[in-house]
Motif scaffolding. Sequence first.
Motif, short mmCIF file in Angstrom:
data_model
loop_
_atom_site.label_atom_id
_atom_site.label_comp_id
_atom_site.label_asym_id
_atom_site.label_seq_id
_atom_site.Cartn_x
_atom_site.Cartn_y
_atom_site.Cartn_z
N ILE A 23 19.66 9.93 15.37
CA ILE A 23 19.32 8.60 14.89
C ILE A 23 17.80 8.53 14.82
CG2 ILE A 23 19.39 7.57 17.20
CD1 ILE A 23 20.47 4.98 15.77
N HIS A 24 17.29 7.95 13.75
CA HIS A 24 15.85 7.83 13.53
C HIS A 24 15.47 6.36 13.44
CE1 HIS A 24 14.89 12.07 12.39
NE2 HIS A 24 16.21 12.08 12.28
N ILE A 25 14.25 6.05 13.88
CA ILE A 25 13.66 4.75 13.57
C ILE A 25 12.70 5.00 12.42
CG2 ILE A 25 14.03 3.61 15.78
CD1 ILE A 25 11.09 4.38 16.50
N CYS A 26 12.69 4.08 11.46
CA CYS A 26 11.96 4.31 10.21
C CYS A 26 11.08 3.12 9.86
CB CYS A 26 12.94 4.56 9.07
SG CYS A 26 14.10 5.90 9.38
N SER A 27 10.05 3.39 9.06
CA SER A 27 9.14 2.33 8.61
C SER A 27 9.65 1.65 7.35
CB SER A 27 7.75 2.91 8.36
OG SER A 27 7.81 3.93 7.38
N ALA A 28 10.69 2.19 6.74
CA ALA A 28 11.32 1.60 5.56
C ALA A 28 12.75 2.12 5.52
CB ALA A 28 10.58 2.00 4.29
#
Length: 120
Positions: A23-28
């Motif tokens: 799972i990634h956290i993303c800026s968009a």
Amino acid sequence: MASISDYVLDAALSKLDTEADEIHICSAEPTVYAALSSLGNSASLSIGAPADRAGGGREVTVAAITDGEVTATGTATHFAIVDTVNSRLLVTGSLTASQAVTNGNSFSLASFKIGIPDPA
């Protein structure tokens, strides 16, 4: 009226449990795997079995993430669940609240649900 059996919905949701590995956290919000604007990730992804969804349909619960590693500085606004083995973007969504993150720090996410509603 159209309908889709729980068996078919469960098969789709089960792909998350069997193929998702990060799972990634993303800026968009990414639209394809190659455009993943990752600010951090965790490989400690645990996704539960499909169950009834409030309002109809089926859903799975993604367990809380407590060991996320921030790999870039920015503002996290979305999450992305991916299959890194096959370079597939599986699920995206908005975070409950955006959060400024700094490279080298850690992040956590509360558990949340991903569902497929019954057809209208």
